[in-house]
Design a protein around this motif. Structure first.
Motif, PDB file in Angstrom:
ATOM      1  N   THR A  23     -18.881 -14.526 -11.545  1.00 40.17           N
ATOM      2  CA  THR A  23     -17.706 -15.039 -12.249  1.00 40.17           C
ATOM      3  C   THR A  23     -16.633 -13.957 -12.351  1.00 40.17           C
ATOM      4  OG1 THR A  23     -19.066 -16.601 -13.494  1.00 40.17           O
ATOM      5  CG2 THR A  23     -16.898 -16.101 -14.400  1.00 40.17           C
ATOM      6  N   GLY A  24     -17.042 -12.742 -12.690  1.00 36.92           N
ATOM      7  CA  GLY A  24     -16.086 -11.636 -12.777  1.00 36.92           C
ATOM      8  C   GLY A  24     -15.423 -11.348 -11.440  1.00 36.92           C
ATOM      9  N   SER A  25     -16.210 -11.368 -10.384  1.00 38.34           N
ATOM     10  CA  SER A  25     -15.675 -11.136  -9.050  1.00 38.34           C
ATOM     11  C   SER A  25     -14.690 -12.229  -8.648  1.00 38.34           C
ATOM     12  CB  SER A  25     -16.822 -11.067  -8.044  1.00 38.34           C
ATOM     13  OG  SER A  25     -16.327 -10.894  -6.742  1.00 38.34           O
ATOM     14  N   ALA A  26     -15.021 -13.483  -8.937  1.00 38.77           N
ATOM     15  CA  ALA A  26     -14.128 -14.598  -8.609  1.00 38.77           C
ATOM     16  C   ALA A  26     -12.825 -14.494  -9.398  1.00 38.77           C
ATOM     17  CB  ALA A  26     -14.820 -15.933  -8.888  1.00 38.77           C
ATOM     18  N   ARG A  27     -12.920 -14.112 -10.661  1.00 36.25           N
ATOM     19  CA  ARG A  27     -11.704 -13.949 -11.481  1.00 36.25           C
ATOM     20  C   ARG A  27     -10.807 -12.850 -10.924  1.00 36.25           C
ATOM     21  NH1 ARG A  27     -14.766 -14.620 -17.042  1.00 36.25           N
ATOM     22  NH2 ARG A  27     -14.366 -16.831 -17.364  1.00 36.25           N
ATOM     23  N   GLN A  28     -11.408 -11.719 -10.541  1.00 37.50           N
ATOM     24  CA  GLN A  28     -10.629 -10.604  -9.995  1.00 37.50           C
ATOM     25  C   GLN A  28      -9.985 -10.988  -8.667  1.00 37.50           C
ATOM     26  OE1 GLN A  28      -9.949  -7.539 -11.567  1.00 37.50           O
ATOM     27  NE2 GLN A  28      -8.402  -7.667  -9.969  1.00 37.50           N
ATOM     28  N   SER A  29     -10.742 -11.662  -7.816  1.00 43.63           N
ATOM     29  CA  SER A  29     -10.204 -12.097  -6.524  1.00 43.63           C
ATOM     30  C   SER A  29      -9.069 -13.085  -6.711  1.00 43.63           C
ATOM     31  CB  SER A  29     -11.310 -12.722  -5.676  1.00 43.63           C
ATOM     32  OG  SER A  29     -12.293 -11.771  -5.360  1.00 43.63           O
ATOM     33  N   LEU A  30      -9.218 -13.992  -7.656  1.00 38.36           N
ATOM     34  CA  LEU A  30      -8.167 -14.967  -7.954  1.00 38.36           C
ATOM     35  C   LEU A  30      -6.918 -14.256  -8.467  1.00 38.36           C
ATOM     36  CD1 LEU A  30      -7.407 -17.962  -8.093  1.00 38.36           C
ATOM     37  CD2 LEU A  30      -8.370 -18.006 -10.399  1.00 38.36           C
ATOM     38  N   ALA A  31      -7.092 -13.291  -9.365  1.00 37.29           N
ATOM     39  CA  ALA A  31      -5.953 -12.547  -9.907  1.00 37.29           C
ATOM     40  C   ALA A  31      -5.251 -11.741  -8.810  1.00 37.29           C
ATOM     41  CB  ALA A  31      -6.420 -11.624 -11.030  1.00 37.29           C
ATOM     42  N   ASP A  32      -6.022 -11.062  -7.952  1.00 38.12           N
ATOM     43  CA  ASP A  32      -5.434 -10.285  -6.855  1.00 38.12           C
ATOM     44  C   ASP A  32      -4.615 -11.180  -5.926  1.00 38.12           C
ATOM     45  OD1 ASP A  32      -6.662  -7.965  -7.799  1.00 38.12           O
ATOM     46  OD2 ASP A  32      -8.308  -8.060  -6.334  1.00 38.12           O
ATOM     47  N   THR A  33      -5.165 -12.344  -5.609  1.00 39.05           N
ATOM     48  CA  THR A  33      -4.491 -13.281  -4.715  1.00 39.05           C
ATOM     49  C   THR A  33      -3.238 -13.839  -5.361  1.00 39.05           C
ATOM     50  OG1 THR A  33      -6.623 -13.828  -3.714  1.00 39.05           O
ATOM     51  CG2 THR A  33      -4.825 -15.375  -3.329  1.00 39.05           C
ATOM     52  N   ALA A  34      -3.322 -14.204  -6.632  1.00 39.09           N
ATOM     53  CA  ALA A  34      -2.151 -14.721  -7.348  1.00 39.09           C
ATOM     54  C   ALA A  34      -1.043 -13.672  -7.411  1.00 39.09           C
ATOM     55  CB  ALA A  34      -2.547 -15.166  -8.755  1.00 39.09           C
ATOM     56  N   GLN A  35      -1.417 -12.418  -7.642  1.00 44.32           N
ATOM     57  CA  GLN A  35      -0.422 -11.346  -7.692  1.00 44.32           C
ATOM     58  C   GLN A  35       0.245 -11.150  -6.330  1.00 44.32           C
ATOM     59  OE1 GLN A  35      -2.601  -8.016  -9.243  1.00 44.32           O
ATOM     60  NE2 GLN A  35      -2.709  -8.883 -11.312  1.00 44.32           N
ATOM     61  N   ALA A  36      -0.522 -11.247  -5.259  1.00 45.99           N
ATOM     62  CA  ALA A  36       0.050 -11.119  -3.917  1.00 45.99           C
ATOM     63  C   ALA A  36       1.044 -12.256  -3.645  1.00 45.99           C
ATOM     64  CB  ALA A  36      -1.045 -11.111  -2.860  1.00 45.99           C
ATOM     65  N   LEU A  37       0.685 -13.464  -4.028  1.00 44.05           N
ATOM     66  CA  LEU A  37       1.593 -14.596  -3.853  1.00 44.05           C
ATOM     67  C   LEU A  37       2.848 -14.424  -4.708  1.00 44.05           C
ATOM     68  CD1 LEU A  37      -1.041 -17.465  -3.728  1.00 44.05           C
ATOM     69  CD2 LEU A  37       0.510 -16.802  -1.868  1.00 44.05           C
ATOM     70  N   GLN A  38       2.689 -13.870  -5.903  1.00 41.19           N
ATOM     71  CA  GLN A  38       3.837 -13.600  -6.768  1.00 41.19           C
ATOM     72  C   GLN A  38       4.766 -12.565  -6.124  1.00 41.19           C
ATOM     73  OE1 GLN A  38       4.702 -15.171  -9.605  1.00 41.19           O
ATOM     74  NE2 GLN A  38       6.571 -13.950  -9.662  1.00 41.19           N
ATOM     75  N   ARG A  39       4.174 -11.507  -5.542  1.00 39.69           N
ATOM     76  CA  ARG A  39       4.997 -10.502  -4.860  1.00 39.69           C
ATOM     77  C   ARG A  39       5.746 -11.121  -3.685  1.00 39.69           C
ATOM     78  NH1 ARG A  39       0.318  -7.611  -5.787  1.00 39.69           N
ATOM     79  NH2 ARG A  39      -0.310  -7.607  -3.593  1.00 39.69           N
ATOM     80  N   MET A  40       5.110 -12.057  -2.989  1.00 37.83           N
ATOM     81  CA  MET A  40       5.798 -12.747  -1.892  1.00 37.83           C
ATOM     82  C   MET A  40       7.001 -13.515  -2.423  1.00 37.83           C
ATOM     83  SD  MET A  40       3.010 -14.312   0.711  1.00 37.83           S
ATOM     84  CE  MET A  40       2.332 -13.276   2.003  1.00 37.83           C
ATOM     85  N   ALA A  41       6.797 -14.223  -3.529  1.00 39.61           N
ATOM     86  CA  ALA A  41       7.876 -15.015  -4.115  1.00 39.61           C
ATOM     87  C   ALA A  41       9.029 -14.119  -4.590  1.00 39.61           C
ATOM     88  CB  ALA A  41       7.342 -15.847  -5.284  1.00 39.61           C
ATOM     89  N   GLU A  42       8.702 -12.930  -5.060  1.00 34.29           N
ATOM     90  CA  GLU A  42       9.719 -11.994  -5.560  1.00 34.29           C
ATOM     91  C   GLU A  42      10.371 -11.184  -4.451  1.00 34.29           C
ATOM     92  OE1 GLU A  42       7.325  -9.682  -8.193  1.00 34.29           O
ATOM     93  OE2 GLU A  42       7.477 -11.142  -9.827  1.00 34.29           O
ATOM     94  N   GLY A  43       9.758 -11.185  -3.261  1.00 36.71           N
ATOM     95  CA  GLY A  43      10.304 -10.430  -2.150  1.00 36.71           C
ATOM     96  C   GLY A  43       9.817  -8.990  -2.079  1.00 36.71           C
ATOM     97  N   SER A  44       8.816  -8.639  -2.868  1.00 36.86           N
ATOM     98  CA  SER A  44       8.312  -7.259  -2.850  1.00 36.86           C
ATOM     99  C   SER A  44       6.990  -7.128  -2.096  1.00 36.86           C
ATOM    100  CB  SER A  44       8.144  -6.738  -4.283  1.00 36.86           C
ATOM    101  OG  SER A  44       7.197  -7.511  -5.000  1.00 36.86           O
ATOM    102  N   TYR A  45       6.500  -8.217  -1.530  1.00 37.99           N
ATOM    103  CA  TYR A  45       5.237  -8.188  -0.794  1.00 37.99           C
ATOM    104  C   TYR A  45       5.375  -7.271   0.415  1.00 37.99           C
ATOM    105  CZ  TYR A  45       1.088  -9.773   1.736  1.00 37.99           C
ATOM    106  OH  TYR A  45      -0.114  -9.828   2.385  1.00 37.99           O
ATOM    107  N   GLY A  46       4.352  -6.451   0.641  1.00 43.24           N
ATOM    108  CA  GLY A  46       4.356  -5.572   1.798  1.00 43.24           C
ATOM    109  C   GLY A  46       4.975  -4.213   1.529  1.00 43.24           C
ATOM    110  N   ARG A  47       5.409  -3.975   0.278  1.00 45.12           N
ATOM    111  CA  ARG A  47       5.916  -2.660  -0.106  1.00 45.12           C
ATOM    112  C   ARG A  47       4.931  -2.018  -1.067  1.00 45.12           C
ATOM    113  NH1 ARG A  47      11.160  -5.054  -0.556  1.00 45.12           N
ATOM    114  NH2 ARG A  47      10.884  -5.130  -2.799  1.00 45.12           N
ATOM    115  N   CYS A  48       4.652  -0.768  -0.849  1.00 49.34           N
ATOM    116  CA  CYS A  48       3.724  -0.018  -1.693  1.00 49.34           C
ATOM    117  C   CYS A  48       4.285   0.087  -3.109  1.00 49.34           C
ATOM    118  CB  CYS A  48       3.508   1.374  -1.098  1.00 49.34           C
ATOM    119  SG  CYS A  48       2.431   2.425  -2.095  1.00 49.34           S
TER     120      CYS A  48
END
Length: 106
Positions: free
Chosen positions: A51-76
């Motif tokens: 459950t902890g692993s699934a929550r972390q993976s979901l959060a990481d993925t959601a954050q990546a999608l958020q960065r895409m929406a904001e235009g900061s995806y792919g920048r360190c």
């Protein structure tokens, strides 16, 4: 067939969206198991870890999608340099370039 510069990012977005759905389904299933008397056949510690692993993976993925929406995806997030496409293909939710990741994890 022609290719554009956006194609790799569109493919990464599609893969992240699929991962988001997969992790959401997995977390829903694990949560249901945790409410069952037999915990779906899992022992308590294993179910907690999954459950902890699934929550972390979901959060990481959601954050990546958020960065895409904001235009900061792919920048360190540390040095603000570009994260190489090859790294993003391997680890689509990467927040740091390799040198900065090494500094983060020590």
């Amino acid at each position: 067939m022609t290719s554009t510069v956006r194609d790799p990012i569109d493919l990464l977005r599609s893969n992240l969206e699929k991962q988001f759905r997969l992790y959401t389904d997995q977390l829903t299933e694990l949560t249901a198991y945790s409410r069952q008397p037999g915990r779906g056949g899992y022992d308590r510690d294993t179910l907690t870890a999954l459950t902890g692993s699934a929550r972390q993976s979901l959060a990481d993925t959601a954050q990546a999608l958020q960065r895409m929406a904001e235009g900061s995806y792919g920048r360190c997030e540390r040095c603000t340099g570009d994260i190489p496409l090859e790294r993003l293909e391997i680890l689509p939710h990467a927040r740091f370039c390799v040198p900065c990741q090494r500094q983060q994890t020590g």
